[in-house]
Design a protein around this motif. Structure first.
Motif, PDB file in Angstrom:
ATOM      1  N   ALA A  92       0.823  -1.212   0.000  1.00  0.00           N
ATOM      2  CA  ALA A  92       0.000   0.000   0.000  1.00  0.00           C
ATOM      3  C   ALA A  92       0.859   1.265   0.000  1.00  0.00           C
ATOM      4  O   ALA A  92       0.370   2.334  -0.382  1.00  0.00           O
ATOM      5  CB  ALA A  92      -0.943  -0.002   1.200  1.00  0.00           C
ATOM      6  N   ALA A  93       2.123   1.151   0.406  1.00  0.00           N
ATOM      7  CA  ALA A  93       3.029   2.301   0.414  1.00  0.00           C
ATOM      8  C   ALA A  93       3.964   2.313  -0.797  1.00  0.00           C
ATOM      9  O   ALA A  93       4.767   3.230  -0.943  1.00  0.00           O
ATOM     10  CB  ALA A  93       3.849   2.289   1.700  1.00  0.00           C
ATOM     11  N   ASN A  94       3.855   1.326  -1.662  1.00  0.00           N
ATOM     12  CA  ASN A  94       4.749   1.196  -2.818  1.00  0.00           C
ATOM     13  C   ASN A  94       4.217   2.044  -3.981  1.00  0.00           C
ATOM     14  O   ASN A  94       3.113   1.801  -4.461  1.00  0.00           O
ATOM     15  CB  ASN A  94       4.837  -0.277  -3.222  1.00  0.00           C
ATOM     16  N   PRO A  95       4.984   3.043  -4.445  1.00  0.00           N
ATOM     17  CA  PRO A  95       4.499   3.916  -5.529  1.00  0.00           C
ATOM     18  C   PRO A  95       4.166   3.152  -6.813  1.00  0.00           C
ATOM     19  O   PRO A  95       3.219   3.509  -7.517  1.00  0.00           O
ATOM     20  CB  PRO A  95       5.653   4.891  -5.776  1.00  0.00           C
ATOM     21  N   ALA A  96       4.923   2.113  -7.115  1.00  0.00           N
ATOM     22  CA  ALA A  96       4.645   1.337  -8.327  1.00  0.00           C
ATOM     23  C   ALA A  96       3.324   0.577  -8.189  1.00  0.00           C
ATOM     24  O   ALA A  96       2.544   0.489  -9.144  1.00  0.00           O
ATOM     25  CB  ALA A  96       5.788   0.369  -8.616  1.00  0.00           C
ATOM     26  N   PHE A  97       3.062   0.046  -7.011  1.00  0.00           N
ATOM     27  CA  PHE A  97       1.792  -0.646  -6.771  1.00  0.00           C
ATOM     28  C   PHE A  97       0.632   0.330  -6.894  1.00  0.00           C
ATOM     29  O   PHE A  97      -0.393   0.028  -7.514  1.00  0.00           O
ATOM     30  CB  PHE A  97       1.789  -1.310  -5.391  1.00  0.00           C
ATOM     31  N   LEU A  98       0.785   1.515  -6.320  1.00  0.00           N
ATOM     32  CA  LEU A  98      -0.258   2.529  -6.409  1.00  0.00           C
ATOM     33  C   LEU A  98      -0.472   2.967  -7.863  1.00  0.00           C
ATOM     34  O   LEU A  98      -1.613   3.180  -8.290  1.00  0.00           O
ATOM     35  CB  LEU A  98       0.076   3.722  -5.515  1.00  0.00           C
ATOM     36  N   ALA A  99       0.613   3.080  -8.617  1.00  0.00           N
ATOM     37  CA  ALA A  99       0.494   3.415 -10.042  1.00  0.00           C
ATOM     38  C   ALA A  99      -0.251   2.307 -10.781  1.00  0.00           C
ATOM     39  O   ALA A  99      -1.122   2.581 -11.616  1.00  0.00           O
ATOM     40  CB  ALA A  99       1.879   3.636 -10.649  1.00  0.00           C
ATOM     41  N   LYS A 100       0.075   1.065 -10.470  1.00  0.00           N
ATOM     42  CA  LYS A 100      -0.604  -0.073 -11.096  1.00  0.00           C
ATOM     43  C   LYS A 100      -2.098  -0.021 -10.803  1.00  0.00           C
ATOM     44  O   LYS A 100      -2.921  -0.201 -11.708  1.00  0.00           O
ATOM     45  CB  LYS A 100       0.001  -1.386 -10.597  1.00  0.00           C
ATOM     46  N   LEU A 101      -2.468   0.218  -9.550  1.00  0.00           N
ATOM     47  CA  LEU A 101      -3.884   0.302  -9.198  1.00  0.00           C
ATOM     48  C   LEU A 101      -4.579   1.443  -9.940  1.00  0.00           C
ATOM     49  O   LEU A 101      -5.703   1.291 -10.417  1.00  0.00           O
ATOM     50  CB  LEU A 101      -4.059   0.480  -7.691  1.00  0.00           C
ATOM     51  N   GLY A 102      -3.908   2.584 -10.031  1.00  0.00           N
ATOM     52  CA  GLY A 102      -4.474   3.719 -10.765  1.00  0.00           C
ATOM     53  C   GLY A 102      -4.676   3.401 -12.235  1.00  0.00           C
ATOM     54  O   GLY A 102      -5.707   3.749 -12.828  1.00  0.00           O
ATOM     55  N   LEU A 103      -3.697   2.741 -12.825  1.00  0.00           N
ATOM     56  CA  LEU A 103      -3.813   2.364 -14.237  1.00  0.00           C
ATOM     57  C   LEU A 103      -4.925   1.343 -14.456  1.00  0.00           C
ATOM     58  O   LEU A 103      -5.672   1.428 -15.432  1.00  0.00           O
ATOM     59  CB  LEU A 103      -2.468   1.830 -14.749  1.00  0.00           C
ATOM     60  N   ILE A 104      -5.050   0.389 -13.546  1.00  0.00           N
ATOM     61  CA  ILE A 104      -6.138  -0.588 -13.654  1.00  0.00           C
ATOM     62  C   ILE A 104      -7.487   0.123 -13.551  1.00  0.00           C
ATOM     63  O   ILE A 104      -8.410  -0.164 -14.324  1.00  0.00           O
ATOM     64  CB  ILE A 104      -5.991  -1.699 -12.596  1.00  0.00           C
ATOM     65  N   ALA A 105      -7.608   1.055 -12.620  1.00  0.00           N
ATOM     66  CA  ALA A 105      -8.857   1.815 -12.482  1.00  0.00           C
ATOM     67  C   ALA A 105      -9.151   2.598 -13.758  1.00  0.00           C
ATOM     68  O   ALA A 105     -10.296   2.626 -14.236  1.00  0.00           O
ATOM     69  CB  ALA A 105      -8.772   2.753 -11.280  1.00  0.00           C
ATOM     70  N   PHE A 106      -8.121   3.222 -14.327  1.00  0.00           N
ATOM     71  CA  PHE A 106      -8.281   3.970 -15.576  1.00  0.00           C
ATOM     72  C   PHE A 106      -8.667   3.026 -16.712  1.00  0.00           C
ATOM     73  O   PHE A 106      -9.535   3.341 -17.538  1.00  0.00           O
ATOM     74  CB  PHE A 106      -6.984   4.721 -15.889  1.00  0.00           C
ATOM     75  N   GLY A 107      -8.049   1.847 -16.753  1.00  0.00           N
ATOM     76  CA  GLY A 107      -8.401   0.849 -17.768  1.00  0.00           C
ATOM     77  C   GLY A 107      -9.837   0.387 -17.634  1.00  0.00           C
ATOM     78  O   GLY A 107     -10.545   0.215 -18.631  1.00  0.00           O
ATOM     79  N   LEU A 108     -10.293   0.190 -16.397  1.00  0.00           N
ATOM     80  CA  LEU A 108     -11.685  -0.226 -16.170  1.00  0.00           C
ATOM     81  C   LEU A 108     -12.669   0.879 -16.539  1.00  0.00           C
ATOM     82  O   LEU A 108     -13.750   0.604 -17.073  1.00  0.00           O
ATOM     83  CB  LEU A 108     -11.873  -0.651 -14.713  1.00  0.00           C
ATOM     84  N   LEU A 109     -12.298   2.125 -16.277  1.00  0.00           N
ATOM     85  CA  LEU A 109     -13.137   3.247 -16.671  1.00  0.00           C
ATOM     86  C   LEU A 109     -13.253   3.306 -18.191  1.00  0.00           C
ATOM     87  O   LEU A 109     -14.362   3.432 -18.740  1.00  0.00           O
ATOM     88  CB  LEU A 109     -12.574   4.562 -16.123  1.00  0.00           C
ATOM     89  N   ASN A 110     -12.127   3.186 -18.873  1.00  0.00           N
ATOM     90  CA  ASN A 110     -12.127   3.190 -20.336  1.00  0.00           C
ATOM     91  C   ASN A 110     -12.962   2.034 -20.876  1.00  0.00           C
ATOM     92  O   ASN A 110     -13.774   2.210 -21.788  1.00  0.00           O
ATOM     93  CB  ASN A 110     -10.689   3.123 -20.867  1.00  0.00           C
ATOM     94  N   LEU A 111     -12.791   0.859 -20.288  1.00  0.00           N
ATOM     95  CA  LEU A 111     -13.552  -0.320 -20.693  1.00  0.00           C
ATOM     96  C   LEU A 111     -15.052  -0.085 -20.522  1.00  0.00           C
ATOM     97  O   LEU A 111     -15.848  -0.423 -21.406  1.00  0.00           O
ATOM     98  CB  LEU A 111     -13.110  -1.523 -19.858  1.00  0.00           C
ATOM     99  N   SER A 112     -15.443   0.507 -19.410  1.00  0.00           N
ATOM    100  CA  SER A 112     -16.861   0.777 -19.157  1.00  0.00           C
ATOM    101  C   SER A 112     -17.430   1.752 -20.178  1.00  0.00           C
ATOM    102  O   SER A 112     -18.533   1.547 -20.694  1.00  0.00           O
ATOM    103  CB  SER A 112     -17.055   1.346 -17.750  1.00  0.00           C
ATOM    104  N   ILE A 113     -16.688   2.795 -20.466  1.00  0.00           N
ATOM    105  CA  ILE A 113     -17.137   3.777 -21.452  1.00  0.00           C
ATOM    106  C   ILE A 113     -17.304   3.115 -22.813  1.00  0.00           C
ATOM    107  O   ILE A 113     -18.297   3.339 -23.510  1.00  0.00           O
ATOM    108  CB  ILE A 113     -16.153   4.970 -21.512  1.00  0.00           C
ATOM    109  N   VAL A 114     -16.337   2.283 -23.191  1.00  0.00           N
ATOM    110  CA  VAL A 114     -16.405   1.592 -24.490  1.00  0.00           C
ATOM    111  C   VAL A 114     -17.605   0.655 -24.548  1.00  0.00           C
ATOM    112  O   VAL A 114     -18.403   0.694 -25.485  1.00  0.00           O
ATOM    113  CB  VAL A 114     -15.094   0.817 -24.773  1.00  0.00           C
TER     114      VAL A 114
END
Length: 157
Positions: A92-114
């Motif tokens: 939870a304190a790892n910046p790369a893990f947080l970036a991964k979670l953010g990217l997954i959330a962004f990917g899911l948002l894009n997927l939902s819009i599509v």
């Protein structure tokens, strides 16, 4: 929040994963295979939607590849959560893990819009890819590749 993460790391499955190198290896391998299924399905679909491989009938491959990517995503989230639970506070304190979670959330948002848009319905029914969908597909490819890179980066921080 720390209390919840510590509790998660103390659950029976998390402790079992920490104590058994073999169990951890199998869950980790399942995570890698799930990511392979996700990326292996989403990249060809995104490339086709973005305008490559125009001879491939998009209305035929899109439903199959989309479902494969969905199965891979579900399995990756499930196994990823199990792996996260082993060292929840540290991850939870790892910046790369947080970036991964953010990217997954962004990917899911894009997927939902599509998938909720008219463009996706047009692809499935007529095989016509609208310009907005081409852009979303290119964005999707970039997002999921970046999520994989962020995931690999976790171990280096």
């Amino acid at each position: 929040m720390i209390d919840i993460l510590e509790w998660l790391s103390a659950t029976t499955p998390a402790v079992a994963l920490r104590r058994s190198g073999t169990l951890y290896m199998f869950v980790n391998a399942a995570h890698i295979l799930a990511i392979g299924l996700l990326i292996g399905a989403i990249l060809p679909l995104d490339l086709r939607l973005a305008g490559f491989f125009r001879k491939v009938p998009v209305e035929i491959v899109a439903p199959f590849l989309s479902r494969c990517a969905g199965v891979g995503l579900a399995a990756a989230i499930l196994t990823g959560f199990c792996l996260f639970s082993v060292r929840a506070v540290e991850y939870a304190a790892n910046p790369a893990f947080l970036a991964k979670l953010g990217l997954i959330a962004f990917g899911l948002l894009n997927l939902s819009i599509v998938h909720l848009g008219r463009g996706w319905k047009m692809v499935l029914s007529l095989g016509i890819v609208r310009p907005g969908l081409r852009f979303s597909a290119a964005l999707s490819a970039a997002i999921w590749i970046a999520a994989v890179i962020a995931g690999r980066w976790i171990g280096f921080l």
